[in-house]
Design a protein around this motif. Structure first.
Motif, mmCIF file in Angstrom:
data_model
loop_
_atom_site.group_PDB
_atom_site.id
_atom_site.type_symbol
_atom_site.label_atom_id
_atom_site.label_comp_id
_atom_site.label_asym_id
_atom_site.label_seq_id
_atom_site.Cartn_x
_atom_site.Cartn_y
_atom_site.Cartn_z
ATOM 1 N N ASN A 50 3.576 107.385 54.695
ATOM 2 C CA ASN A 50 3.158 107.774 53.499
ATOM 3 C C ASN A 50 4.265 108.567 52.725
ATOM 4 O O ASN A 50 4.367 109.435 52.222
ATOM 5 N N PHE A 51 5.307 107.408 52.839
ATOM 6 C CA PHE A 51 6.604 107.798 52.051
ATOM 7 C C PHE A 51 6.573 108.211 50.416
ATOM 8 O O PHE A 51 6.911 108.859 50.027
ATOM 9 N N PHE A 52 5.084 107.519 49.794
ATOM 10 C CA PHE A 52 5.027 107.731 48.332
ATOM 11 C C PHE A 52 4.782 109.213 48.117
ATOM 12 O O PHE A 52 5.198 109.749 47.176
ATOM 13 N N ASP A 53 3.703 109.632 48.935
ATOM 14 C CA ASP A 53 3.526 111.149 48.996
ATOM 15 C C ASP A 53 4.682 112.125 49.090
ATOM 16 O O ASP A 53 4.837 113.004 48.269
ATOM 17 N N ASP A 54 5.472 111.759 50.181
ATOM 18 C CA ASP A 54 6.458 112.764 50.704
ATOM 19 C C ASP A 54 7.565 112.762 49.582
ATOM 20 O O ASP A 54 8.092 113.914 49.117
ATOM 21 N N ILE A 55 7.862 111.483 49.142
ATOM 22 C CA ILE A 55 9.113 111.650 48.138
ATOM 23 C C ILE A 55 8.481 112.197 46.859
ATOM 24 O O ILE A 55 9.286 112.694 45.961
ATOM 25 N N ALA A 56 7.042 111.901 46.336
ATOM 26 C CA ALA A 56 6.777 112.735 45.125
ATOM 27 C C ALA A 56 6.652 114.001 45.120
ATOM 28 O O ALA A 56 7.097 114.509 44.315
ATOM 29 N N THR A 57 6.272 114.596 46.426
ATOM 30 C CA THR A 57 6.284 115.952 46.632
ATOM 31 C C THR A 57 7.916 116.557 46.310
ATOM 32 O O THR A 57 8.319 117.767 45.654
ATOM 33 N N PHE A 58 8.707 115.943 46.959
ATOM 34 C CA PHE A 58 10.134 116.175 46.995
ATOM 35 C C PHE A 58 10.615 116.139 45.626
ATOM 36 O O PHE A 58 11.374 117.234 45.052
ATOM 37 N N HIS A 59 10.482 115.031 44.818
ATOM 38 C CA HIS A 59 10.877 114.799 43.515
ATOM 39 C C HIS A 59 10.431 116.024 42.638
ATOM 40 O O HIS A 59 10.889 116.579 41.613
ATOM 41 N N SER A 197 5.629 111.513 39.520
ATOM 42 C CA SER A 197 5.949 110.161 39.224
ATOM 43 C C SER A 197 6.046 109.039 40.237
ATOM 44 O O SER A 197 5.439 107.892 40.203
ATOM 45 N N PRO A 198 6.746 109.396 41.542
ATOM 46 C CA PRO A 198 6.856 108.475 42.327
ATOM 47 C C PRO A 198 5.480 107.959 43.526
ATOM 48 O O PRO A 198 5.553 107.391 44.007
ATOM 49 N N ARG A 199 4.268 108.608 42.937
ATOM 50 C CA ARG A 199 3.287 108.524 43.625
ATOM 51 C C ARG A 199 2.999 106.834 43.000
ATOM 52 O O ARG A 199 2.233 106.238 43.806
ATOM 53 N N ASP A 200 3.304 106.685 41.913
ATOM 54 C CA ASP A 200 2.940 105.443 41.183
ATOM 55 C C ASP A 200 4.064 104.386 41.717
ATOM 56 O O ASP A 200 5.258 104.352 41.215
ATOM 57 N N PRO A 201 3.676 103.267 42.416
ATOM 58 C CA PRO A 201 4.870 102.359 43.068
ATOM 59 C C PRO A 201 5.500 101.671 41.857
ATOM 60 O O PRO A 201 6.797 101.244 42.147
ATOM 61 N N VAL A 202 5.048 101.700 40.512
ATOM 62 C CA VAL A 202 5.893 100.966 39.664
ATOM 63 C C VAL A 202 7.038 101.997 39.311
ATOM 64 O O VAL A 202 7.897 101.359 38.745
ATOM 65 N N PHE A 203 7.191 103.218 39.520
ATOM 66 C CA PHE A 203 8.180 104.185 39.573
ATOM 67 C C PHE A 203 9.390 103.354 39.988
ATOM 68 O O PHE A 203 10.681 103.417 39.603
ATOM 69 N N PHE A 204 9.415 102.661 41.087
ATOM 70 C CA PHE A 204 10.488 102.081 41.826
ATOM 71 C C PHE A 204 11.062 100.722 41.333
ATOM 72 O O PHE A 204 11.913 100.568 41.313
ATOM 73 N N LEU A 205 10.008 100.121 40.819
ATOM 74 C CA LEU A 205 10.323 98.868 39.929
ATOM 75 C C LEU A 205 11.114 99.308 38.746
ATOM 76 O O LEU A 205 12.044 98.794 38.329
ATOM 77 N N HIS A 206 10.612 100.525 38.156
ATOM 78 C CA HIS A 206 11.424 100.994 36.930
ATOM 79 C C HIS A 206 12.776 101.567 37.225
ATOM 80 O O HIS A 206 13.820 101.179 36.622
#
Length: 451
Positions: A50-59, A197-206
């Protein structure tokens, strides 16, 4: 110097147990198979670590500490010119994309995070948002996007302005605050214009595209430099309880080659000025389905492992070296990477709703969004603080001690010069001055010292 190539059978043996480095490309160059594999990898990551949740919380937790009295903590966004030593926006997001990419390549070593070239790709009907691609997550993860609801999106003119700048801190502030970065966040809506915003995978494409823009600027100007040398990075082991967090020197990753990352454009990936080290991978595997050129000091030293693979063409140019004892192979992928498809359970895992989540407020382009710059003197002070602003505003000036207690506040109208008097009774130590505008928005905080 003797140069060698390993046989194809040894290459295949290594490839089956390896992970890749990165040739990143526009998502429009991806095959349907690659898109499907990328989406499956995101679902697999979310149902696993669950990298997406963890990095969104960190962000979110480290998003913007200009708005607090704790000036010792690094912030990831909206750093101002007078605190350029904390401007880690570009470096932190480069590292964040790299961390996700490593998880993706654990799933499929031939994948890299693609980029969304937003200045030329702005339609709500773009294939980016197809249900079989990034559109898959909107309902399944409850992202609540609102495509095209806000803007503006970036233009080629915005890019030209950025590439014409020669000062790094002017460039990075302009990039972050203007449409090339902010546009895709507000245009996409949902989680994207929030600190989560890192919850949305398109964040990383952006942000892969933002990283591509920085990489292009650096190739033009060779002028990126950070004063801060201990940037907190996210790698899943951080702590907020006083423990030492993993750090990286942002100056060490100014060049994407330090992470083994190259960018392909218009069907060409140029690999140059790079020494294979196997720092992150036991086998460095560079995959791109169109033309790959390697030369100009691309070196595979003795004892290292490297593969360059393409569907169409590989050109080893002058300056390429594979030393004796190096394990190197250049290979054409006759199956176009369409092998080894995994059976992935796409876990539909809606995010929990976060109540009262701050939506980032961006100024419109026709408004004055010039950053407020504050200078204070004397610093250290004894009984009076003089504050100069770079433009006249209505504001309230607040003074806090380092325990976070408000000890003084005064209001001022249409001024760019403020004097706070009668501070002789304060104890010696650190204090924080905070400027608040007439709408209650915290403009900036700055630390001062009382003798």
């Amino acid at each position: 110097m003797k140069k060698v190539l390993l046989s194809i059978c040894i290459f295949l043996l290594i490839l089956n147990v390896s992970n890749a480095q990165s040739i990143r490309k526009n998502y429009l160059e991806m095959t349907d198979y690659e898109k499907s594999e990328l989406i499956d990898s995101f679902y697999d990551i979310r149902s696993g670590n669950n990298f997406f949740d963890d990095i969104a919380t960190f962000h979110m937790n480290f998003f913007n500490f200009d708005n607090t009295t704790d000036t010792s903590r690094l912030d990831l966004h909206f750093n101002l010119p007078d605190e350029s030593e904390k401007e880690i926006f570009l470096a932190w997001h480069r590292r964040a994309v790299f961390e996700l990419e490593r998880y993706v390549q654990d799933y499929n070593p031939k994948l890299s995070i693609p980029y969304w070239e937003s200045p030329t790709d702005q339609e709500t009907t773009s294939v980016l948002w197809d249900d079989e691609f990034m559109g898959s997550f909107n309902t399944n993860w409850s992202l609540n996007r609102n495509l095209g609801g806000n803007g503006p999106m970036p233009t080629p003119a915005n890019l030209a302005t950025l590439y014409g700048m020669s000062d790094f801190f002017e460039f990075t502030n302009e990039l972050e605050r203007r449409p090339v970065h902010r546009g895709s966040h507000v245009w996409t809506g949902g989680a994207m214009p929030t600190p989560l915003s890192p919850r949305d995978p398109v964040f990383f494409l952006h942000h892969t595209y933002v990283d591509y823009v920085w990489n292009t600027w650096e190739e033009l100007h060779h002028n990126s430099a950070f004063i801060r040398t201990d940037m907190i990075r996210f790698d899943g082991t951080y702590s907020f309880n006083g423990e030492t967090l993993p750090v990286v020197n942002p100056n060490d990753i100014i060049d994407t080659r330090a992470l083994g990352v190259f960018y392909a454009t218009n069907g060409l990936a140029s690999l140059d000025n790079y020494i294979v080290s196997n720092t992150y991978r036991p086998l460095e595997s560079f995959y791109y389905q169109f033309t790959v050129e390697a030369g100009d000091n691309f070196i595979v030293p003795t004892g290292t492992n490297c593969v360059i693979e393409s569907v169409n063409e590989i050109v080893l140019k002058p300056g390429f070296e594979a030393h004796s004892g190096a394990n190197f192979t250049a290979a054409i992928d006759v199956q176009n990477a369409n092998t080894g498809k995994k059976s992935t359970n796409r876990t539909y895992k809606p995010y929990d709703v976060v109540s009262n989540l701050q939506v980032i407020v961006w100024e419109e382009d026709d408004k004055d969004d010039t950053p407020i710059i504050i200078s204070t003197y004397p610093n250290p002070f004894t009984e009076t603080i003089n504050i100069n602003l770079n433009k006249k505003i209505d504001c309230k000036v607040e003074v806090f001690n380092m325990m976070g207690m408000l000890i003084r506040d005064e209001s001022f109208q249409n001024t760019d010069k403020v004097i706070i008097k009668d501070l002789y009774g304060l104890a010696s130590g650190f204090y924080v001055i905070r400027i608040v505008d007439n709408e209650g928005n915290i403009v900036i905080a700055k630390r001062v010292v009382k003798l």
